[in-house]
Design a protein around this motif. Structure first.
Motif, PDB file in Angstrom:
ATOM      1  N   TRP A   1      -9.360  18.968  24.797  1.00 34.22           N
ATOM      2  CA  TRP A   1      -9.765  20.172  25.507  1.00 34.22           C
ATOM      3  C   TRP A   1      -9.544  21.428  24.660  1.00 34.22           C
TER       4      TRP A   1
ATOM      5  N   ALA B   1      -8.156  20.315  32.931  1.00 38.40           N
ATOM      6  CA  ALA B   1      -7.263  20.213  31.774  1.00 38.40           C
ATOM      7  C   ALA B   1      -5.825  20.526  32.170  1.00 38.40           C
TER       8      ALA B   1
ATOM      9  N   PRO C   1     -12.576  15.274  28.308  1.00 36.36           N
ATOM     10  CA  PRO C   1     -13.169  16.028  29.419  1.00 36.36           C
ATOM     11  C   PRO C   1     -14.607  15.610  29.674  1.00 36.36           C
TER      12      PRO C   1
END
Length: 470
Positions: A52, A211, A202
Motif C-alpha cells: 500500500w 490499509a 490491495p
C-alpha cells in the motif's frame, strides 16, 4: 542492598507519555464519529502494508538510531507499542432472531454508529547487549484476524442489537543490532527497525481504511538498559557530537524518557518531543485531542447538547469517558487547568529546609514581594549594568532615543515607529547575553499605564540613536 528492578519496570514513567503518543488524535472534539475531522484519522506513526505504501505515500517501516553506553553485562529491554484497528459495525435485532446492519442504533443513553476502534498491542523482548554486537536480532510477530459480537440491550433489558468487531491479520518484525563506535569511551550505535511485513495486496478501489486495518498505528518503541545510559540526540556530550549527528532516524524521534531525568530509558516517538517529556500534573484525564488545551476542551465538551453527548458516548468508550469527565469535573479541578507558572511552582516544590535555613524562593519575586513578577526591575540580583554605550553615548533609564528598527528582526508594528522618539525605561539582559532596551514612545497616551504594568516595547541597542542632548 536490594537487587535492581527489571529494566522493563523502569518504563512506568515513560509509558505515561507513550500512552499520550499512542492515542494522539484518536478521537477529536466534538468526539462524534459524524464530525468531519473524525473521518480522517490516525496521522502519526502509521506503518502500512508494503504493497500500500507506494499508492498511499505512507511508510511501512520505522528506523531508529541512537548512541548508548552499556555497562558490564547490560541487557536491553524493548517494548514495541501500537494500535491495531478493528472495524465496528452496528446491527439491529429483528423479531426472528436475525440481525441487520444499520447506520445507527438509538438507545436512551447513547447513539451507536459504525466506527474504527483501536486495540492496544505490545511486543516485548529482552536481549543481552553482547548478542546485539554479534549480529542482528529479529523478533517476528503477528496478530491474527478475529471477529466478535457484543450484544446491546435497551432500557428494558431486551437485546436491541449487537456490535460486530472485525480485525484483519497483521504481521511485522522488530530488528535490533549494535555496533562498536571508534570513540575514547565504550559506546555503541543501536539500530532498531520496525517493519510491517503484511503480504496483503490491495484490491482495485481499496482505500486507506482497508490499509489501516492491516497497519501498525501510532507505532513507537520504549528502550531500556539494565545498566548504562543513552545519549541525547539534541544535547550529547562534546566527545560524541559527531557520531550522534551521524545517526539516522526515519519516521521516529528518540528522546530520553527515564524517571527523574535518568538516561537509561528512551522513547522513540513518531512525533517530535523534547528530552524527558512529562504529562502536565494539572491534567485531569486523557482528552485524546492533543491539538487543543485541556481547559478549552473541558469547557467546550461540557457545553455540548444532550444529543451531541449521546452520539459521542456511542462513538467510542474513550469518547464517553471524556464526556463523563467534563460533566463531573469539580470547579477546583477546572481552575487548575487555567494555567500554571512552572518556574515559580518548581522553585517552591523541594522539601522544607532544616530549621534555621530560609525557604528557597523564586528569584526576584520573593526578594521584593511588593513587586509584580513582570516588572523588569524585579530582580535585584541582576549584576548587569544599568547603562549601555550606544554610538559612544551611555544610554540607560531616563535616556531619550530615536527608534531605528532594524530590518533583520522587525515586525510591521515596529516599522510604524521608525523615527519616533522614546524614553528608555530599563536596560535588560537575557539569558543569551543579548541587551534589550525597554522603552515608552513619546506621545503615547498609554505610556503611564505601560509604565505601571511593565508592558514596554523592546529594541536592541543598534536599533536606536541617542538624542544629541543625551
Amino acid at each position: 542492598m536490594t537487587a535492581p528492578a527489571p529494566t522493563a519496570s523502569r518504563f512506568g514513567h515513560a509509558r505515561q507519555v507513550a500512552d499520550a503518543v499512542l492515542f494522539e488524535g484518536y478521537v477529536l472534539y466534538p468526539y462524534r464519529a459524524s464530525a468531519a475531522k473524525n473521518r480522517m484519522r490516525w496521522q502519526f506513526g502509521v506503518l502500512v502494508p508494503p504493497a500500500w505504501g507506494p499508492a498511499g505515500g505512507e511508510p511501512s517501516a520505522q528506523h531508529t538510531e541512537l548512541v548508548m553506553e552499556p555497562r558490564g553485562d547490560a541487557e536491553l529491554a524493548v517494548e514495541l507499542r501500537f494500535l491495531h484497528a478493528r472495524r465496528r459495525t452496528v446491527e439491529e435485532a429483528r423479531g426472528d432472531g436475525s440481525f441487520t446492519p444499520v447506520p445507527e442504533l438509538r438507545l436512551p443513553d447513547r447513539v451507536l454508529v459504525p466506527w474504527d476502534e483501536g486495540t492496544e498491542e505490545t511486543v516485548r523482548m529482552a536481549v543481552p547487549v553482547a548478542d546485539l554486537e554479534a549480529g542482528v536480532v529479529e523478533l517476528p510477530f503477528a496478530r491474527p484476524a478475529a471477529e466478535e459480537a457484543e450484544p446491546v440491550t435497551d432500557a428494558d433489558g431486551r437485546q436491541a442489537g449487537r456490535l460486530v468487531r472485525r480485525a484483519e491479520r497483521l504481521d511485522g518484525v522488530l530488528r535490533l543490532r549494535a555496533e562498536q563506535l571508534d570513540l575514547p569511551y565504550r559506546a555503541l550505535k543501536l539500530t532498531a527497525t520496525v517493519d510491517n511485513t503484511s503480504d496483503w495486496e490491495p484490491p482495485p478501489g481499496a482505500g486507506r481504511e482497508a490499509a489501516l486495518a492491516r497497519s501498525l498505528v501510532a507505532a513507537h518503541l520504549l528502550l531500556g538498559l539494565s545498566a548504562g545510559s543513552f545519549l541525547s540526540l539534541t544535547d550529547p556530550p562534546e566527545w560524541a557530537r559527531a557520531v550522534v549527528a551521524d545517526c539516522t532516524n526515519r519516521h521516529t524521534w528518540p528522546v530520553l524518557a527515564g524517571d527523574g531525568g535518568r538516561a537509561d530509558v528512551v522513547l522513540s516517538s513518531p512525533i517530535i518531543l523534547e528530552d524527558h517529556p512529562r504529562i502536565a500534573p494539572e491534567s485531569a484525564g486523557a482528552m485524546y485531542d492533543a491539538t487543543e488545551i485541556d481547559e478549552i476542551l473541558a469547557l467546550r465538551t461540557a457545553a455540548l447538547t444532550d444529543e451531541e453527548k449521546r452520539e459521542a458516548r456511542g462513538t467510542d468508550p474513550r469518547a464517553a469517558a471524556v464526556i463523563d469527565l467534563a460533566d463531573t469535573m469539580p470547579p477546583e479541578v477546572l481552575d487548575r487547568l487555567h494555567g500554571a507558572v512552572r518556574a515559580f511552582r518548581e522553585a517552591t516544590s523541594p522539601a522544607a529546609p532544616p530549621p534555621g535555613v530560609p525557604e528557597p524562593q523564586p528569584p526576584g519575586a520573593a526578594a521584593r514581594p511588593d513587586t509584580p513578577w513582570w516588572d523588569p526591575a524585579g530582580d535585584p540580583a541582576d549584576p548587569a549594568p544599568e547603562r549601555v554605550v550606544v554610538a559612544g553615548v551611555p544610554v540607560g533609564p531616563g535616556s531619550r532615543v530615536v527608534l531605528r528598527p532594524g530590518l533583520r528582526r522587525t515586525d510591521a508594528q515596529d516599522l510604524f515607529l521608525l523615527g519616533s522618539t522614546a524614553l528608555v525605561e530599563a536596560v535588560l539582559h537575557d539569558v543569551d547575553g543579548a541587551v534589550h532596551l525597554a522603552v515608552t514612545v513619546d506621545g503615547d497616551p498609554g505610556a503611564d499605564v505601560r509604565r505601571a504594568q511593565g508592558r514596554f516595547l523592546y529594541f536592541q541597542p543598534d536599533e536606536v540613536t541617542p538624542l544629541e542632548d543625551a
